[in-house]
Design an enzyme around this catalytic site. Structure first.
Site, short mmCIF file in Angstrom:
data_model
loop_
_atom_site.label_atom_id
_atom_site.label_comp_id
_atom_site.label_asym_id
_atom_site.label_seq_id
_atom_site.Cartn_x
_atom_site.Cartn_y
_atom_site.Cartn_z
N SER A 50 0.79 -1.23 0.00
CA SER A 50 0.00 0.00 0.00
C SER A 50 0.82 1.28 0.00
O SER A 50 0.33 2.33 -0.35
CB SER A 50 -0.93 0.01 1.20
OG SER A 50 -0.18 -0.10 2.38
N HIS B 68 -5.47 -3.73 -2.39
CA HIS B 68 -5.25 -2.76 -3.46
C HIS B 68 -5.14 -3.40 -4.84
O HIS B 68 -4.98 -2.70 -5.84
CB HIS B 68 -3.99 -1.94 -3.18
CG HIS B 68 -4.11 -1.10 -1.94
ND1 HIS B 68 -4.65 0.17 -1.95
CD2 HIS B 68 -3.80 -1.37 -0.65
CE1 HIS B 68 -4.65 0.65 -0.72
NE2 HIS B 68 -4.14 -0.26 0.09
N LYS C 45 -11.90 -0.31 -1.47
CA LYS C 45 -11.00 0.45 -2.34
C LYS C 45 -11.61 0.50 -3.73
O LYS C 45 -12.51 1.30 -3.96
CB LYS C 45 -9.62 -0.17 -2.27
CG LYS C 45 -9.20 -0.36 -0.79
CD LYS C 45 -7.82 -0.08 -0.49
CE LYS C 45 -7.57 0.28 0.96
NZ LYS C 45 -8.22 -0.52 1.99
#
Ligand code: PML
Ligand code: MG
Length: 637
Positions: free
Chosen positions: A432, A460, A489
């Site tokens: 990240s 992610h 996300k």
């Protein structure tokens, strides 16, 4: 050689970073306490507000019990002092009462307020006011001491440690007095110790003031006596027979909180929040001003996608706002069942278990895996893994073996010497902070070779990697045993799905504590996630758009002479290396002024001196916005 009486050990910890001292502490204990004490000192070193050390020295040395001296603790007397000026008056008056001449008392005062940064204490001759310690750069370090009442904790207890030290120091007949101001800028209580009393002096300095030292006022000595004194202070093992100090009140709740907040601030760890007045779109209102948003994880812009919003609105009308309970009581609606099916089919696993957040999912899944392994799980964890994986290990009481970032050779070595029956490799899919991708094929190969389970947190990666947005598993064609996919996300909603086989999913529904004991996320959120997965499935073009933006930014950066890895960036997380923390803040501020929201990421999130700007891309950002951004960035840098 084994001792006839009880074996005693001195355990010392010294932590530093880049050669600079961070913290130190010591204890004297019997053999059975060596392990726990070493562990707690180690924890203290790792949790120090000054930062994470890169070197911790733990020394365990046998102590001859016969050589130990026992001395009584000084009596503590609180001095009602209101200001540093009053404190100075008190100290000089008391020194004069002890027979110290006025010029020498003034000299002590001057040294206390001009010398700092010594590792040890200054020795001052009470008759001449001269400094007499052999090494003026270092001073004399008092070590080899502890208290009988083993007061320990995860953080430093300034008062108790100082009382123990002063008790050892003042027990020596050549020491007339000790004066101390803490070198901790926030710790404003100091003391004067003499003739069996420890005068505790509040407000000896102003908060944040950069003074701090110890002076030992010594009776005149021959060279031989001085050598003996220094050897006593440094080497003689002394245990202080302390009773809990009467009348020393612990700081009140408010004061303690204020102290801690101040410490945090001084250590440069304090952060402030930006307030958004609009949705996470390419242009957003941040703290009342319009900015191009280059820091959101709404990578595909799905949080505002009409279909996603419509699905959430429909479910909101039907089920209302809250779920009314945990998944095992009232918290499972048709949407909860559907979101789990949708995740399983999206990722190609037998089943998926949906938690309210990815953080909770990681915490409880690691806990459940350890339980499955009979409490004997051995974890191998990438150095840059997300905090939720680290906390998951901590909460399960596991000490993870941490391998350097993506270093498969070290992981191989660690696995090869492991004797555990149950091993778990955990890694972020996309890291990240630095935007790198885990080497999934190698991780899978090592997991298979050593019989380890493979757990990938693809927070992610899901929605951003692979042509169909399936994440790192699609990018590499590799299947971990456990895949944590988040909805918060790229999917534009909230929650974390643990995708795995049917049996483990069933086990999680029964044993994962945050699934069992936490209120379920709302039906509206689940409906949003289902719709978002549907959009990616039907319109992979949203993923293409993101990939096009990643390529475009990589190219623009390269043209502007800003370092980019060979072949460009692969994920929507694009770190711009800056280095100096203050400079990173300045560049980020300048970009704000130019209309771009990009946060500076500093130590301790990244190593000291390696500050970055963390750009994240959304598919909805336009080529023009990116071009203007890189121009502004080059100017700001
Ligand atoms: C130090 O930081 O080393 C000195 C702490 C002084 C403690 C004074 C007290 O609270 O009694
Ligand atoms: Mg200190």
């Amino acid at each position: 050689m084994p001792n006839a009486t009880t074996s005693l050990y001195s355990v010392k910890m010294r932590a530093s970073r880049g050669g600079e001292h961070i913290s130190g502490a010591e204890r004297i204990c019997t053999s059975e306490h060596v392990g726990p004490i070493a562990a707690s000192l180690n924890e203290r070193a790792l949790g120090h507000p000054k930062g994470t050390p890169d070197e911790i020295h733990l020394t365990v040395r046998g102590v001859d019990p016969v050589s130990i001296g026992y001395v009584p603790a000084l009596e503590v007397e609180e001095v009602p002092c209101q200001s540093p000026e009053q404190a100075r008056d008190f100290i000089s008056t008391r020194l004069k009462e002890l027979g110290v001449a006025a010029p020498v008392a003034r000299r002590v005062d001057e040294l206390m307020h001009t010398v700092s940064g010594l590792r040890g204490a200054m020795l001052v001759d009470a008759r001449t006011g001269e400094r007499i310690e052999p090494d003026r750069e270092r001073g004399v370090r008092v070590t080899n001491l502890d208290a009988r009442s083993q007061v320990t904790g995860p953080t430093k207890n300034h008062h108790h440690e100082a009382l123990v030290l002063a008790s050892k120091v003042c027990h020596h007949p050549k020491i007339l007095a000790e004066v101390c101001i803490s070198d901790d800028p926030d710790y404003t209580t100091g003391y004067l110790a003499a003739r069996g009393t420890y005068y505790r002096i509040p407000k000896i300095k102003r908060p944040g003031e950069d003074v701090g030292t110890r002076v030992f006022v010594c009776a005149p000595m021959t060279a031989e006596e001085k050598k003996e004194l220094i050897s006593y202070l440094e080497n003689r093992v002394i245990v202080v027979d302390d009773a809990p100090a009467p009348g020393v009140a612990a700081p009140g709740f408010d004061e303690l909180c204020a102290q801690e907040n101040r410490r945090w601030r001084e250590a440069d760890l304090e952060r402030t929040q930006r307030v958004f007045g609009t949705a996470q779109e390419a242009t957003a209102t941040v703290d009342g001003a319009e900015r191009v948003l280059l820091s959101s994880s709404n990578y595909l812009g799905l949080s505002q996608h009409p279909e996603v919003v419509a699905a959430a609105t429909g479910a909101l009308r039907q089920f209302g706002t809250g779920s009314g309970g945990s998944r095992l009581t009232t918290g499972t609606t048709t949407w909860h069942a559907r979101v789990e099916e949708a995740f399983a089919s999206f990722t190609g696993y037998e089943d998926a278990v949906f938690f309210a957040t990815g953080y909770q999912a990681n915490l409880s899944t690691i806990q459940a895996l350890n339980r499955l392994a009979g409490g004997n799980l051995e974890v191998f964890s990438d150095q840059l893994n997300h905090a939720s994986l680290i906390d998951g290990c901590r909460i399960a009481g596991l000490h993870a073996r941490v391998y350097p970032h993506r270093d498969m050779a070290v992981l191989d070595k660690l696995l090869s010497v492991s004797r555990s029956e149950h091993k778990l490799i955990i890694s972020d899919g996309v890291f990240s902070m630095d935007g790198t991708v885990a080497p999934l094929p190698s991780l899978r190969r090592l997991a298979d070779a050593y019989g380890a389970w493979l757990y990938i947190d693809d927070a992610h990666g899901v929605g951003t990697l692979g042509a169909r947005g399936r994440g790192t598993i699609e990018r590499f064609g590799v299947r971990p045993d456990i895949l944590m996919a988040t909805a918060s996300k790229a999917l534009g909603a909230e929650g974390g799905a643990v995708c795995t086989n049917a049996e483990f999913a069933h086990l999680l529904r029964n044993q994962a504590r945050s699934y069992v004991f936490s209120t379920a996320t709302s039906a509206a959120n689940c409906a949003a996630v289902c719709a978002a997965l549907g959009v990616i499935d039907r319109e992979p073009v949203v993923v293409d758009k993101l990939h096009a933006n990643i390529e475009r930014l990589s190219r623009l950066l390269q043209e502007a002479g800003i370092p980019v890895p060979d072949g460009g960036w692969e994920t929507p997380i694009v770190p711009i290396p800056i280095g100096d923390e203050a400079h990173a803040l300045r560049v980020s501020e300048r970009l704000q002024d130019a209309g771009f929201h990009v946060p500076a990421i500093r130590y301790p999130t990244v190593p000291r001196g390696k500050a970055i700007l963390r750009v994240t891309l959304m598919s909805t950002i336009t080529g023009d916005q990116l071009a203007r951004f890189v121009e502004a960035l080059a100017t700001a840098m």
